[in-house]
Design a protein around this motif. Structure first.
Motif, PDB file in Angstrom:
ATOM      1  N   MET A   1      50.348  48.339  38.828  1.00 14.40           N
ATOM      2  CA  MET A   1      49.597  48.282  39.315  1.00 14.40           C
ATOM      3  C   MET A   1      48.491  48.936  37.949  1.00 14.40           C
ATOM      4  O   MET A   1      48.798  49.471  36.919  1.00 14.40           O
ATOM      5  N   LYS A   2      47.680  47.871  37.565  1.00 17.67           N
ATOM      6  CA  LYS A   2      46.422  47.824  36.932  1.00 17.67           C
ATOM      7  C   LYS A   2      45.710  48.656  36.405  1.00 17.67           C
ATOM      8  O   LYS A   2      46.395  49.581  34.945  1.00 17.67           O
ATOM      9  N   ASN A   3      45.190  49.411  37.005  1.00 21.63           N
ATOM     10  CA  ASN A   3      44.052  50.728  36.560  1.00 21.63           C
ATOM     11  C   ASN A   3      43.888  51.476  38.239  1.00 21.63           C
ATOM     12  O   ASN A   3      44.549  50.510  38.899  1.00 21.63           O
ATOM     13  N   LEU A   4      43.673  52.853  38.023  1.00 25.98           N
ATOM     14  CA  LEU A   4      43.168  53.207  39.350  1.00 25.98           C
ATOM     15  C   LEU A   4      41.628  53.955  39.709  1.00 25.98           C
ATOM     16  O   LEU A   4      41.656  54.372  37.958  1.00 25.98           O
ATOM     17  N   ILE A  67      36.084  47.510  31.481  1.00 23.38           N
ATOM     18  CA  ILE A  67      37.667  47.954  31.363  1.00 23.38           C
ATOM     19  C   ILE A  67      38.181  47.218  32.460  1.00 23.38           C
ATOM     20  O   ILE A  67      39.792  47.309  32.482  1.00 23.38           O
ATOM     21  N   SER A  68      37.699  46.020  33.156  1.00 22.40           N
ATOM     22  CA  SER A  68      38.799  45.629  34.037  1.00 22.40           C
ATOM     23  C   SER A  68      39.712  44.783  33.701  1.00 22.40           C
ATOM     24  O   SER A  68      40.176  43.963  33.890  1.00 22.40           O
ATOM     25  N   SER A  69      39.587  44.141  32.310  1.00 21.13           N
ATOM     26  CA  SER A  69      40.447  42.983  31.085  1.00 21.13           C
ATOM     27  C   SER A  69      41.601  44.162  30.447  1.00 21.13           C
ATOM     28  O   SER A  69      42.026  43.832  30.160  1.00 21.13           O
ATOM     29  N   HIS A  70      41.528  45.456  31.110  1.00 26.23           N
ATOM     30  CA  HIS A  70      42.089  46.304  30.762  1.00 26.23           C
ATOM     31  C   HIS A  70      43.514  47.469  31.311  1.00 26.23           C
ATOM     32  O   HIS A  70      42.962  46.814  32.446  1.00 26.23           O
ATOM     33  N   GLU A  71      44.670  47.246  31.420  1.00 25.44           N
ATOM     34  CA  GLU A  71      45.229  48.496  31.647  1.00 25.44           C
ATOM     35  C   GLU A  71      45.845  49.343  31.341  1.00 25.44           C
ATOM     36  O   GLU A  71      45.834  50.356  30.446  1.00 25.44           O
ATOM     37  N   LEU A  90      34.153  43.789  40.199  1.00 18.35           N
ATOM     38  CA  LEU A  90      35.039  44.292  39.215  1.00 18.35           C
ATOM     39  C   LEU A  90      36.271  44.846  39.492  1.00 18.35           C
ATOM     40  O   LEU A  90      36.871  44.936  38.490  1.00 18.35           O
ATOM     41  N   LEU A  91      35.843  46.240  40.744  1.00 19.22           N
ATOM     42  CA  LEU A  91      36.308  47.431  40.618  1.00 19.22           C
ATOM     43  C   LEU A  91      37.646  47.238  40.646  1.00 19.22           C
ATOM     44  O   LEU A  91      38.467  47.504  40.483  1.00 19.22           O
ATOM     45  N   HIS A  92      37.723  46.114  41.707  1.00 21.25           N
ATOM     46  CA  HIS A  92      38.749  46.053  42.512  1.00 21.25           C
ATOM     47  C   HIS A  92      39.799  44.945  41.399  1.00 21.25           C
ATOM     48  O   HIS A  92      40.728  45.318  41.901  1.00 21.25           O
ATOM     49  N   THR A  93      38.764  43.910  41.073  1.00 21.73           N
ATOM     50  CA  THR A  93      40.168  43.120  40.426  1.00 21.73           C
ATOM     51  C   THR A  93      40.639  44.350  39.353  1.00 21.73           C
ATOM     52  O   THR A  93      41.629  43.888  38.154  1.00 21.73           O
ATOM     53  N   ALA A  94      39.721  45.355  38.853  1.00 25.24           N
ATOM     54  CA  ALA A  94      39.974  46.020  37.811  1.00 25.24           C
ATOM     55  C   ALA A  94      41.360  47.332  38.384  1.00 25.24           C
ATOM     56  O   ALA A  94      42.466  48.053  37.664  1.00 25.24           O
ATOM     57  N   GLY A  95      41.781  47.149  39.599  1.00 25.80           N
ATOM     58  CA  GLY A  95      42.800  47.967  40.457  1.00 25.80           C
ATOM     59  C   GLY A  95      42.764  48.447  42.119  1.00 25.80           C
ATOM     60  O   GLY A  95      42.166  48.202  41.932  1.00 25.80           O
ATOM     61  N   VAL A  96      43.583  49.416  41.532  1.00 27.99           N
ATOM     62  CA  VAL A  96      43.540  50.339  43.175  1.00 27.99           C
ATOM     63  C   VAL A  96      42.462  51.466  42.954  1.00 27.99           C
ATOM     64  O   VAL A  96      41.991  51.807  41.951  1.00 27.99           O
TER      65      VAL A  96
END
Ligand code: S3P
Length: 169
Positions: A1-4, A67-71, A90-96
């Motif tokens: 998972m990238k981010n939550l 934030i979507s380009s960080h994890e 963007l939020l879905h790209t960023a993570g769960v």
């Protein structure tokens, strides 16, 4: 998972849950509203008062893009962050994406003494909160997991999220 990513209406507990969850997962914690305040050098109330909601929404999209380009972060979003389709993508790209919700009654109770939310300045009647929640419901529903936080403790909510992440492998 990238981010939550935590989404939800004002008062659903995104920041409290986010902070504890981050500690538990060994992730950083990022609060989008706090990042906006830091970047603008103004409070949320002042951004709305001086420049209006569209300007606030533009700043919001900017921090979401970043934030979507960080994890490695648990991110709590502002209640209106999901309104824009660009932000949602963007939020879905960023993570769960995990959505927190609660009944109108519980939200009104939690926000009763709040002075920091410009959108509640015009009133926080049951009708107004209910109308705003209904309008945003389809956007909140666009999540990987939804949790009814009504009557739940922060620990309960954190446990549900951790269990869900376990099932995702
Ligand atoms: C907003 C919610 C606030 C903040 C701003 C607008 C909204 O965040 O972003 O006041 O449109 O619902 P919280 O949900 O953290 O209160």
């Amino acid at each position: 998972m990238k981010n939550l990513i935590l989404t939800g209406f004002m008062g659903t507990g995104k920041s409290t849950v986010g902070r504890i969850l981050a500690r538990r997962l060994g992730f950083r914690y990022a609060d989008l509203d706090a990042l906006i305040v830091e970047r603008a050098g103004l409070s949320i109330n002042d951004i709305f008062a001086r420049y209006g909601e569209p300007h606030f929404r533009a700043l919001e999209t900017g921090v979401i893009r970043d934030i979507s380009s960080h994890e490695g972060a648990v991110v709590s979003t502002g209640g209106g962050a999901v309104i824009s389709p660009v932000n949602r993508e963007l939020l879905h790209t960023a993570g769960v994406v995990v959505n927190l919700y609660a009944t109108v009654e519980e939200i009104c109770e939690r926000l009763r003494e709040d002075c920091e939310r410009p959108l509640l300045r015009e009133g926080r009647s049951r009708e107004r909160v209910s109308a705003m929640m209904a309008e945003r419901e389809p956007f909140y529903a666009d999540a990987d997991l939804r949790i009814d936080t009504t009557g739940k403790t922060v620990e309960d909510v954190v446990a549900v999220i951790i269990k869900f992440l376990g099932t995702k492998g």
